[in-house]
Design an enzyme around this catalytic site. Structure first.
Site, PDB file in Angstrom:
ATOM      1  N   ASP A 105      21.689  39.726  56.562  1.00 21.81           N
ATOM      2  CA  ASP A 105      21.212  40.024  57.919  1.00 21.81           C
ATOM      3  C   ASP A 105      20.886  38.803  58.765  1.00 21.81           C
ATOM      4  OD1 ASP A 105      18.799  39.147  56.795  1.00 21.81           O
ATOM      5  OD2 ASP A 105      18.036  41.178  56.479  1.00 21.81           O
ATOM      6  N   HIS A 120      25.609  37.108  48.957  1.00 22.92           N
ATOM      7  CA  HIS A 120      26.426  38.285  49.273  1.00 22.92           C
ATOM      8  C   HIS A 120      27.056  38.229  50.660  1.00 22.92           C
ATOM      9  CE1 HIS A 120      24.094  40.781  46.011  1.00 22.92           C
ATOM     10  NE2 HIS A 120      24.969  39.936  45.500  1.00 22.92           N
ATOM     11  N   CYS A 128      39.025  36.171  56.056  1.00 22.14           N
ATOM     12  CA  CYS A 128      40.376  36.578  55.677  1.00 22.14           C
ATOM     13  C   CYS A 128      40.459  36.586  54.153  1.00 22.14           C
ATOM     14  CB  CYS A 128      41.409  35.598  56.245  1.00 22.14           C
ATOM     15  SG  CYS A 128      43.072  35.958  55.655  1.00 22.14           S
ATOM     16  N   GLY A 209      11.176  41.124  47.144  1.00 27.30           N
ATOM     17  CA  GLY A 209      11.878  42.275  47.710  1.00 27.30           C
ATOM     18  C   GLY A 209      13.243  42.573  47.133  1.00 27.30           C
TER      19      GLY A 209
HETATM   20  C1  BJW Z   1       9.795  45.467  49.310  1.00 27.94           C
HETATM   21  C2  BJW Z   1       9.306  45.910  50.525  1.00 27.94           C
HETATM   22  C3  BJW Z   1       8.462  45.033  51.244  1.00 27.94           C
HETATM   23  C4  BJW Z   1      10.557  47.452  49.705  1.00 27.94           C
HETATM   24  N1  BJW Z   1       8.182  43.836  50.754  1.00 27.94           N
HETATM   25  N2  BJW Z   1       9.497  44.286  48.830  1.00 27.94           N
HETATM   26  C5  BJW Z   1      26.562  42.774  34.619  1.00 27.94           C
HETATM   27  C6  BJW Z   1      25.984  43.935  34.143  1.00 27.94           C
HETATM   28  C7  BJW Z   1      26.204  45.147  34.780  1.00 27.94           C
HETATM   29  C8  BJW Z   1      27.018  45.222  35.929  1.00 27.94           C
HETATM   30  C9  BJW Z   1      27.581  44.062  36.401  1.00 27.94           C
HETATM   31  C10 BJW Z   1      27.348  42.860  35.762  1.00 27.94           C
HETATM   32  N3  BJW Z   1      27.996  41.888  36.462  1.00 27.94           N
HETATM   33  C11 BJW Z   1      28.610  42.460  37.524  1.00 27.94           C
HETATM   34  C12 BJW Z   1      28.376  43.782  37.510  1.00 27.94           C
HETATM   35  C13 BJW Z   1      28.885  44.774  38.498  1.00 27.94           C
HETATM   36  C14 BJW Z   1      28.036  44.834  39.757  1.00 27.94           C
HETATM   37  C15 BJW Z   1      26.606  45.231  39.382  1.00 27.94           C
HETATM   38  O1  BJW Z   1      25.707  44.428  39.298  1.00 27.94           O
HETATM   39  N4  BJW Z   1      26.388  46.515  39.192  1.00 27.94           N
HETATM   40  C16 BJW Z   1      25.063  47.038  38.845  1.00 27.94           C
HETATM   41  C17 BJW Z   1      24.425  47.728  40.054  1.00 27.94           C
HETATM   42  C18 BJW Z   1      25.242  47.970  37.698  1.00 27.94           C
HETATM   43  N5  BJW Z   1      28.065  43.569  40.455  1.00 27.94           N
HETATM   44  C19 BJW Z   1      29.088  43.252  41.246  1.00 27.94           C
HETATM   45  O2  BJW Z   1      30.048  43.988  41.383  1.00 27.94           O
HETATM   46  C20 BJW Z   1      29.046  41.902  41.926  1.00 27.94           C
HETATM   47  N6  BJW Z   1      30.278  41.209  41.682  1.00 27.94           N
HETATM   48  C21 BJW Z   1      30.539  40.620  40.521  1.00 27.94           C
HETATM   49  O3  BJW Z   1      29.714  40.507  39.647  1.00 27.94           O
HETATM   50  O4  BJW Z   1      31.838  40.159  40.410  1.00 27.94           O
HETATM   51  C22 BJW Z   1      32.339  39.887  39.094  1.00 27.94           C
HETATM   52  C23 BJW Z   1      32.529  41.202  38.359  1.00 27.94           C
HETATM   53  C24 BJW Z   1      33.103  42.277  39.002  1.00 27.94           C
HETATM   54  C25 BJW Z   1      33.271  43.489  38.314  1.00 27.94           C
HETATM   55  C26 BJW Z   1      32.840  43.618  37.001  1.00 27.94           C
HETATM   56  C27 BJW Z   1      32.241  42.520  36.376  1.00 27.94           C
HETATM   57  C28 BJW Z   1      32.099  41.301  37.066  1.00 27.94           C
HETATM   58  C29 BJW Z   1      28.969  42.068  43.425  1.00 27.94           C
HETATM   59  C30 BJW Z   1      27.690  42.678  43.891  1.00 27.94           C
HETATM   60  C31 BJW Z   1      27.744  42.928  45.400  1.00 27.94           C
HETATM   61  C32 BJW Z   1      26.555  43.703  45.918  1.00 27.94           C
HETATM   62  N7  BJW Z   1      26.781  44.063  47.286  1.00 27.94           N
HETATM   63  C33 BJW Z   1      25.760  44.794  48.005  1.00 27.94           C
HETATM   64  C34 BJW Z   1      26.361  45.154  49.394  1.00 27.94           C
HETATM   65  C35 BJW Z   1      26.243  46.555  49.940  1.00 27.94           C
HETATM   66  C36 BJW Z   1      26.769  46.640  51.378  1.00 27.94           C
HETATM   67  C37 BJW Z   1      27.211  48.050  51.700  1.00 27.94           C
HETATM   68  O5  BJW Z   1      26.405  48.978  51.547  1.00 27.94           O
HETATM   69  O6  BJW Z   1      28.320  48.203  52.099  1.00 27.94           O
HETATM   70  O7  BJW Z   1      24.603  43.951  48.204  1.00 27.94           O
HETATM   71  S1  BJW Z   1      25.088  46.146  47.066  1.00 27.94           S
HETATM   72  C38 BJW Z   1      23.409  45.944  47.602  1.00 27.94           C
HETATM   73  O8  BJW Z   1      22.545  45.635  46.458  1.00 27.94           O
HETATM   74  C39 BJW Z   1      23.404  44.714  48.516  1.00 27.94           C
HETATM   75  C40 BJW Z   1      22.184  43.964  48.032  1.00 27.94           C
HETATM   76  O9  BJW Z   1      22.295  42.579  48.326  1.00 27.94           O
HETATM   77  C41 BJW Z   1      22.145  44.254  46.552  1.00 27.94           C
HETATM   78  C42 BJW Z   1      20.790  44.061  45.917  1.00 27.94           C
HETATM   79  O10 BJW Z   1      19.864  44.955  46.442  1.00 27.94           O
HETATM   80  P1  BJW Z   1      18.369  44.497  46.726  1.00 27.94           P
HETATM   81  O11 BJW Z   1      18.363  43.419  47.737  1.00 27.94           O
HETATM   82  O12 BJW Z   1      17.687  44.232  45.459  1.00 27.94           O
HETATM   83  O13 BJW Z   1      17.767  45.794  47.469  1.00 27.94           O
HETATM   84  P2  BJW Z   1      17.230  47.174  46.821  1.00 27.94           P
HETATM   85  O14 BJW Z   1      17.309  48.193  47.872  1.00 27.94           O
HETATM   86  O15 BJW Z   1      17.865  47.460  45.540  1.00 27.94           O
HETATM   87  O16 BJW Z   1      15.693  46.834  46.495  1.00 27.94           O
HETATM   88  C43 BJW Z   1      14.742  46.594  47.500  1.00 27.94           C
HETATM   89  C44 BJW Z   1      13.445  46.164  46.868  1.00 27.94           C
HETATM   90  O17 BJW Z   1      12.540  45.820  47.893  1.00 27.94           O
HETATM   91  C45 BJW Z   1      12.760  47.260  46.029  1.00 27.94           C
HETATM   92  O18 BJW Z   1      12.358  46.710  44.794  1.00 27.94           O
HETATM   93  C46 BJW Z   1      11.541  47.635  46.872  1.00 27.94           C
HETATM   94  O19 BJW Z   1      10.414  48.019  46.080  1.00 27.94           O
HETATM   95  C47 BJW Z   1      11.268  46.344  47.594  1.00 27.94           C
HETATM   96  N8  BJW Z   1      10.533  46.453  48.866  1.00 27.94           N
HETATM   97  N9  BJW Z   1       9.739  47.156  50.823  1.00 27.94           N
HETATM   98  C48 BJW Z   1       8.652  43.468  49.588  1.00 27.94           C
HETATM   99  N10 BJW Z   1       7.904  45.392  52.493  1.00 27.94           N
HETATM  100 ZN    ZN Z   2      44.291  34.384  56.760  1.00 27.04          ZN
END
Ligand code: BJW
Ligand code: ZN
Length: 264
Positions: A105, A120, A128, A209
Site C-alpha cells: 500500500d 510482495h 511486465c 500486524g
Molecule cells: C493488527 C491490527 C492492528 C489487525 N495493529 N495488528 C511453505 C509452507 C507452506 C506453504 C508455502 C511455503 N512456501 C510457499 C508456500 C505457498 C504460499 C504460502 O505461504 N501459503 C500459505 C498461506 C499456506 N506462498 C506463496 O505462494 C509465496 N510464493 C512463494 O513462496 O513462491 C515459491 C513457491 C511457490 C509455490 C509453492 C512453493 C514455493 C507468495 C505469497 C504471496 C502472498 N500474496 C498476498 C497478496 C494478496 C493480494 C490479493 O488479494 O490479490 O499477500 S496474500 C496476503 O497475505 C498478502 C499479504 O502480504 C500476506 C500476509 O498477510 P498478513 O500481512 O499477515 O495479513 P493477515 O490479514 O493475514 O493478518 C493481519 C494481522 O494483523 C492479524 O494477525 C491481525 O490480528 C493483525 N491486526 N489489526 C496490529 N490495528
Molecule cells: Zn516487457
C-alpha cells in the site's frame, strides 16, 4: 504502559521491523484474514492467484471490477497512521535499520521510511512478466479507473475495455500486470535477499500486524531468531509466530508505537 525491557531493546538500536496488513488496519485498510478481512468477501483461491484472477476475468469481469474498485478505493483514500509515522521516526533517529513489509500500500514510504523492503510488491506499480519492465501507476489514473469501473455497468466489454486502457502493453508486447506477488509466485529475489541480509545482523526484530502464515515471509522471524535476534510482537491477537516471540504487546499498532516513542 510498555515494559521497560522493551524500551531498552529499542534504545539499543540495530532493530528491523517486519510488517503485515495489520499495521495499515488503523488507516482503514482491511486485513486479509480474520473478521472483517478482505477475504470474507473475496475468495483468495480466486482473487489471490493469477490463475484465479484470470478465471474471474473471463467468467465474470464485472465481479473482477468490484474487486479492483474495493481494493483500490481503500488504498487510494488511506494515509499513514501513527504506527507508520512512528517507524519512520525510529529510522530517522537511528534506532531502526529497515522496514521489511508484506504490504503493497506504499504507506511506509509515504510516512517517511527510507529503507523499505517490499516483499510482495507494490500496488502502485505495473510490471511486465516477460521483460521485467516496471511502470508507476499514477494515483489519478487509478482513481479514474476506479470511477470508470464503478460506473461502467455495460458488462463484460466495458470492463475489458477499461482494463486494457489502464493496463497497457509493454514495449515487448505483453500486457503489463500489477506488480504484486500472488500465491504460487516467486518473491522478488533482490528484496528477499535484502531482507535476509538485514536480519543477519539485527539485534531486535519488531513484528507488527502479520498473521505469520504466508511463506517465505513467515520464515523470516525464525531466521532472525537463529541469528540471535530477540523478537517483539505487536498485534492485538496471538499469531502463528507468537510462540517464538520473546515479548508480546497485545494492542493496535497505531496505539502502541506512540507509547514506545514516548518511553524512549
Ligand atoms: C493488527 C491490527 C492492528 C489487525 N495493529 N495488528 C511453505 C509452507 C507452506 C506453504 C508455502 C511455503 N512456501 C510457499 C508456500 C505457498 C504460499 C504460502 O505461504 N501459503 C500459505 C498461506 C499456506 N506462498 C506463496 O505462494 C509465496 N510464493 C512463494 O513462496 O513462491 C515459491 C513457491 C511457490 C509455490 C509453492 C512453493 C514455493 C507468495 C505469497 C504471496 C502472498 N500474496 C498476498 C497478496 C494478496 C493480494 C490479493 O488479494 O490479490 O499477500 S496474500 C496476503 O497475505 C498478502 C499479504 O502480504 C500476506 C500476509 O498477510 P498478513 O500481512 O499477515 O495479513 P493477515 O490479514 O493475514 O493478518 C493481519 C494481522 O494483523 C492479524 O494477525 C491481525 O490480528 C493483525 N491486526 N489489526 C496490529 N490495528
Ligand atoms: Zn516487457
Amino acid at each position: 504502559m510498555i515494559d521497560k525491557k522493551i524500551i531498552e531493546m529499542v534504545r539499543d538500536g540495530d532493530m528491523v521491523c517486519l510488517t503485515g496488513a495489520g499495521i495499515s488496519a488503523d488507516s482503514g485498510i482491511a486485513t486479509f484474514r480474520g473478521r472483517g478481512g478482505f477475504w470474507e468477501k473475496y475468495n483468495p483461491d480466486l482473487y489471490a492467484s493469477s490463475e484465479g484472477l484470470l478465471s474471474v476475468l473471463h467468467e465474470d469481469p464485472c465481479r473482477l471490477a468490484d474487486f479492483i474498485v474495493d481494493f483500490y478505493s481503500a488504498i487510494l483514500t488511506a494515509g499513514p497512521n501513527q504506527a507508520h509515522l512512528g517507524l519512520a521516526l525510529l529510522e530517522k533517529e537511528g534506532f531502526l535499520s529497515s522496514v521489511i513489509t508484506q504490504n503493497i500500500d506504499n504507506l511506509h514510504q509515504r510516512a517517511g521510511s527510507r529503507n523499505v523492503i517490499e516483499l510482495h510488491g507494490n500496488a502502485f506499480r505495473l510490471r511486465c512478466a516477460v521483460c521485467g519492465k516496471k511502470l508507476l501507476l499514477e494515483k489519478d489514473r487509478l482513481k479514474e479507473l476506479c470511477s470508470l469501473l464503478a460506473s461502467n455497468r455495460t458488462g463484460r466489454r466495458g470492463v475489458l475495455h477499461s482494463l486494457a486502457r489502464y493496463f497497457p502493453r509493454c514495449a515487448c508486447g505483453r500486457r503489463l500486470r500489477i506488480d504484486v506477488v500472488l500465491f504460487g509466485e516467486i518473491l522478488p529475489e533482490e528484496e528477499l535477499n535484502a531482507a535476509f541480509r538485514q536480519l543477519d545482523d539485527c539485534r531486535t526484530l519488531l513484528l507488527i500486524g502479520t498473521s505469520g502464515v504466508v511463506y517465505p515471509a513467515a520464515g523470516l522471524p525464525g531466521y532472525a531468531k537463529e541469528k540471535g535476534a530477540k523478537i517483539i510482537e505487536i498485534n492485538p491477537e496471538p499469531t502463528a509466530l507468537s510462540a517464538i516471540a520473546d515479548y508480546r504487546i497485545a494492542g493496535n499498532a497505531a496505539v502502541v508505537l506512540p507509547e514506545i516513542l514516548k518511553g524512549l
